[in-house]
Motif scaffolding. Structure first.
Motif, PDB file in Angstrom:
ATOM      1  N   LYS A 122      39.407  30.264  -6.994  1.00  0.00           N
ATOM      2  CA  LYS A 122      39.944  29.123  -6.251  1.00  0.00           C
ATOM      3  C   LYS A 122      38.838  28.282  -5.627  1.00  0.00           C
ATOM      4  O   LYS A 122      38.906  27.042  -5.659  1.00  0.00           O
ATOM      5  N   ASP A 123      37.806  28.933  -5.104  1.00  0.00           N
ATOM      6  CA  ASP A 123      36.753  28.166  -4.450  1.00  0.00           C
ATOM      7  C   ASP A 123      35.807  27.511  -5.457  1.00  0.00           C
ATOM      8  O   ASP A 123      34.915  26.750  -5.081  1.00  0.00           O
ATOM      9  N   LYS A 124      36.009  27.803  -6.751  1.00  0.00           N
ATOM     10  CA  LYS A 124      35.188  27.198  -7.802  1.00  0.00           C
ATOM     11  C   LYS A 124      35.996  26.240  -8.682  1.00  0.00           C
ATOM     12  O   LYS A 124      35.480  25.743  -9.684  1.00  0.00           O
ATOM     13  N   GLU A 125      37.223  25.954  -8.290  1.00  0.00           N
ATOM     14  CA  GLU A 125      38.125  25.252  -9.197  1.00  0.00           C
ATOM     15  C   GLU A 125      37.643  23.860  -9.585  1.00  0.00           C
ATOM     16  O   GLU A 125      37.978  23.358 -10.664  1.00  0.00           O
ATOM     17  N   ASN A 126      36.816  23.224  -8.749  1.00  0.00           N
ATOM     18  CA  ASN A 126      36.351  21.862  -9.044  1.00  0.00           C
ATOM     19  C   ASN A 126      34.868  21.798  -9.380  1.00  0.00           C
ATOM     20  O   ASN A 126      34.291  20.713  -9.433  1.00  0.00           O
ATOM     21  N   GLU A 127      34.268  22.955  -9.648  1.00  0.00           N
ATOM     22  CA  GLU A 127      32.864  22.979 -10.060  1.00  0.00           C
ATOM     23  C   GLU A 127      32.774  23.052 -11.585  1.00  0.00           C
ATOM     24  O   GLU A 127      33.680  23.565 -12.248  1.00  0.00           O
ATOM     25  N   MET A 128      31.677  22.562 -12.137  1.00  0.00           N
ATOM     26  CA  MET A 128      31.500  22.624 -13.579  1.00  0.00           C
ATOM     27  C   MET A 128      31.420  24.083 -14.041  1.00  0.00           C
ATOM     28  O   MET A 128      30.758  24.906 -13.415  1.00  0.00           O
ATOM     29  N   ILE A 129      32.090  24.387 -15.151  1.00  0.00           N
ATOM     30  CA  ILE A 129      32.073  25.742 -15.688  1.00  0.00           C
ATOM     31  C   ILE A 129      30.644  26.167 -16.017  1.00  0.00           C
ATOM     32  O   ILE A 129      30.300  27.347 -15.899  1.00  0.00           O
ATOM     33  N   SER A 130      29.790  25.223 -16.386  1.00  0.00           N
ATOM     34  CA  SER A 130      28.403  25.542 -16.723  1.00  0.00           C
ATOM     35  C   SER A 130      27.655  26.182 -15.561  1.00  0.00           C
ATOM     36  O   SER A 130      26.656  26.870 -15.778  1.00  0.00           O
ATOM     37  N   THR A 131      28.137  25.979 -14.335  1.00  0.00           N
ATOM     38  CA  THR A 131      27.452  26.540 -13.166  1.00  0.00           C
ATOM     39  C   THR A 131      27.952  27.934 -12.804  1.00  0.00           C
ATOM     40  O   THR A 131      27.384  28.579 -11.925  1.00  0.00           O
ATOM     41  N   LEU A 132      29.003  28.408 -13.472  1.00  0.00           N
ATOM     42  CA  LEU A 132      29.599  29.696 -13.128  1.00  0.00           C
ATOM     43  C   LEU A 132      28.796  30.848 -13.721  1.00  0.00           C
ATOM     44  O   LEU A 132      28.119  30.709 -14.737  1.00  0.00           O
ATOM     45  N   SER A 133      28.911  32.006 -13.102  1.00  0.00           N
ATOM     46  CA  SER A 133      28.281  33.219 -13.624  1.00  0.00           C
ATOM     47  C   SER A 133      29.010  33.672 -14.883  1.00  0.00           C
ATOM     48  O   SER A 133      30.133  33.242 -15.172  1.00  0.00           O
ATOM     49  N   PHE A 134      28.378  34.585 -15.623  1.00  0.00           N
ATOM     50  CA  PHE A 134      29.005  35.128 -16.831  1.00  0.00           C
ATOM     51  C   PHE A 134      30.349  35.777 -16.494  1.00  0.00           C
ATOM     52  O   PHE A 134      31.344  35.584 -17.205  1.00  0.00           O
ATOM     53  N   GLY A 135      30.387  36.572 -15.422  1.00  0.00           N
ATOM     54  CA  GLY A 135      31.619  37.243 -15.045  1.00  0.00           C
ATOM     55  C   GLY A 135      32.742  36.263 -14.724  1.00  0.00           C
ATOM     56  O   GLY A 135      33.893  36.475 -15.113  1.00  0.00           O
ATOM     57  N   MET A 136      32.407  35.188 -14.017  1.00  0.00           N
ATOM     58  CA  MET A 136      33.421  34.173 -13.695  1.00  0.00           C
ATOM     59  C   MET A 136      33.929  33.476 -14.951  1.00  0.00           C
ATOM     60  O   MET A 136      35.130  33.216 -15.096  1.00  0.00           O
ATOM     61  N   LYS A 137      33.009  33.188 -15.881  1.00  0.00           N
ATOM     62  CA  LYS A 137      33.419  32.547 -17.131  1.00  0.00           C
ATOM     63  C   LYS A 137      34.353  33.458 -17.920  1.00  0.00           C
ATOM     64  O   LYS A 137      35.342  32.999 -18.507  1.00  0.00           O
ATOM     65  N   HIS A 138      34.043  34.747 -17.929  1.00  0.00           N
ATOM     66  CA  HIS A 138      34.885  35.669 -18.678  1.00  0.00           C
ATOM     67  C   HIS A 138      36.256  35.803 -18.020  1.00  0.00           C
ATOM     68  O   HIS A 138      37.289  35.865 -18.708  1.00  0.00           O
ATOM     69  N   LYS A 139      36.284  35.859 -16.695  1.00  0.00           N
ATOM     70  CA  LYS A 139      37.576  35.910 -16.005  1.00  0.00           C
ATOM     71  C   LYS A 139      38.380  34.645 -16.305  1.00  0.00           C
ATOM     72  O   LYS A 139      39.601  34.708 -16.505  1.00  0.00           O
ATOM     73  N   LEU A 140      37.709  33.497 -16.348  1.00  0.00           N
ATOM     74  CA  LEU A 140      38.393  32.244 -16.652  1.00  0.00           C
ATOM     75  C   LEU A 140      38.967  32.271 -18.064  1.00  0.00           C
ATOM     76  O   LEU A 140      40.077  31.781 -18.304  1.00  0.00           O
ATOM     77  N   SER A 141      38.220  32.851 -19.000  1.00  0.00           N
ATOM     78  CA  SER A 141      38.715  32.933 -20.379  1.00  0.00           C
ATOM     79  C   SER A 141      39.960  33.813 -20.456  1.00  0.00           C
ATOM     80  O   SER A 141      40.893  33.522 -21.213  1.00  0.00           O
ATOM     81  N   VAL A 142      39.998  34.885 -19.661  1.00  0.00           N
ATOM     82  CA  VAL A 142      41.186  35.743 -19.631  1.00  0.00           C
ATOM     83  C   VAL A 142      42.355  34.995 -18.990  1.00  0.00           C
ATOM     84  O   VAL A 142      43.493  35.056 -19.473  1.00  0.00           O
ATOM     85  N   ALA A 143      42.075  34.270 -17.917  1.00  0.00           N
ATOM     86  CA  ALA A 143      43.125  33.479 -17.276  1.00  0.00           C
ATOM     87  C   ALA A 143      43.725  32.478 -18.255  1.00  0.00           C
ATOM     88  O   ALA A 143      44.944  32.290 -18.321  1.00  0.00           O
ATOM     89  N   GLY A 144      42.852  31.836 -19.050  1.00  0.00           N
ATOM     90  CA  GLY A 144      43.344  30.897 -20.057  1.00  0.00           C
ATOM     91  C   GLY A 144      44.183  31.583 -21.121  1.00  0.00           C
ATOM     92  O   GLY A 144      45.183  31.027 -21.607  1.00  0.00           O
ATOM     93  N   ALA A 145      43.806  32.810 -21.469  1.00  0.00           N
ATOM     94  CA  ALA A 145      44.523  33.542 -22.520  1.00  0.00           C
ATOM     95  C   ALA A 145      45.925  33.957 -22.098  1.00  0.00           C
ATOM     96  O   ALA A 145      46.791  34.183 -22.949  1.00  0.00           O
TER      97      ALA A 145
END
Length: 234
Positions: A122-145
């Motif tokens: 939630k606190d990263k919702e408006n930040e560029m995905i490129s700035t996220l950690s690997f773990g956050m990116k993977h969690k986001l991919s699961v959320a999308g799935a």
């Protein structure tokens, strides 16, 4: 979900040899095997990225040949190296995936906000995905799935590179998702992941399910059992 007699051959190499697995709602099934065993190929056959040479995959009695779009609505898929649009924000990414998955507008906003909150984004919702950690990116991919709440969630090596907090979160999430009546089918080469997370485990070696284990939490010294069984089979 029923995987029936699925085989795949590349040139002279049999990647999958008549795979048969029946998965039940509410369970996490782990496909355990070394790199190159055929685990990713089987997941890609289910999602339609690879066409089996023979055999069928059924979900609620339907196959991908009946209606591809309808069939894929049953499935969420996270590959071992997820592709995410780095120059979107997490909120924009989930909005985009929700539209692709035809999530009704009346539900989309609430569902996106719920996923951002539940996946601690939630606190990263408006930040560029490129700035996220690997773990956050993977969690986001699961959320999308899972934004369309699929009946079947396919995960390729889901916990292989996470830090401890993300691993703990993912284990809790996957258990709760399965317990809600969904099917989770995941590949792994990590024995401890298979035992600690899965309800059933099939050992895939050279394209074949050589053995299946049940009641995982009651098995003592699973790693030694695997080694001994592999020596006997070999």
């Amino acid at each position: 979900m029923i995987i029936k007699d699925v085989s795949k051959r590349y040139k002279e190499y049999d990647v999958l040899k008549s795979i048969n697995i029946t998965l039940k709602r509410g369970e996490i099934y782990g496909l355990l095997g070394p790199n190159g065993a055929g685990k990713s190929t089987l997941l890609k056959c289910i999602i339609g990225l690879v066409t089996p040479d023979s055999g069928k995959i059924f979900i609620d009695g339907k196959t991908i040949d009946d209606d591809r779009s309808e069939f894929l609505q049953y499935i969420g898929y996270v590959p071992d190296t997820p592709f995410i649009y780095n120059y979107l924000t997490p909120k924009e990414y989930l909005d985009f995936i929700a539209d692709l998955q035809q999530v009704p507008d009346s539900q989309k906003t609430d569902r996106i906000q719920m996923l951002l909150k539940n996946f601690s984004l939630k606190d990263k919702e408006n930040e560029m995905i490129s700035t996220l950690s690997f773990g956050m990116k993977h969690k986001l991919s699961v959320a999308g799935a899972i934004i369309h709440e699929p009946d079947v969630l396919l995960l390729d090596e889901p916990l292989s590179s996470f830090d401890p907090p993300t691993t703990m979160f993912m284990k809790k999430f996957l258990r709760e998702y399965a317990d809600s009546g969904k099917i989770i089918f995941m590949s792994t080469h990590l024995v401890h992941v298979a035992q600690n997370l899965c309800d059933r485990v099939g050992v895939l070696i050279n394209g074949e399910i050589l053995k299946e284990y049940t009641n995982m939490k009651n098995i003592i010294n699973f790693e030694n059992m695997i080694i001994n069984d592999m020596e006997e089979i070999g």
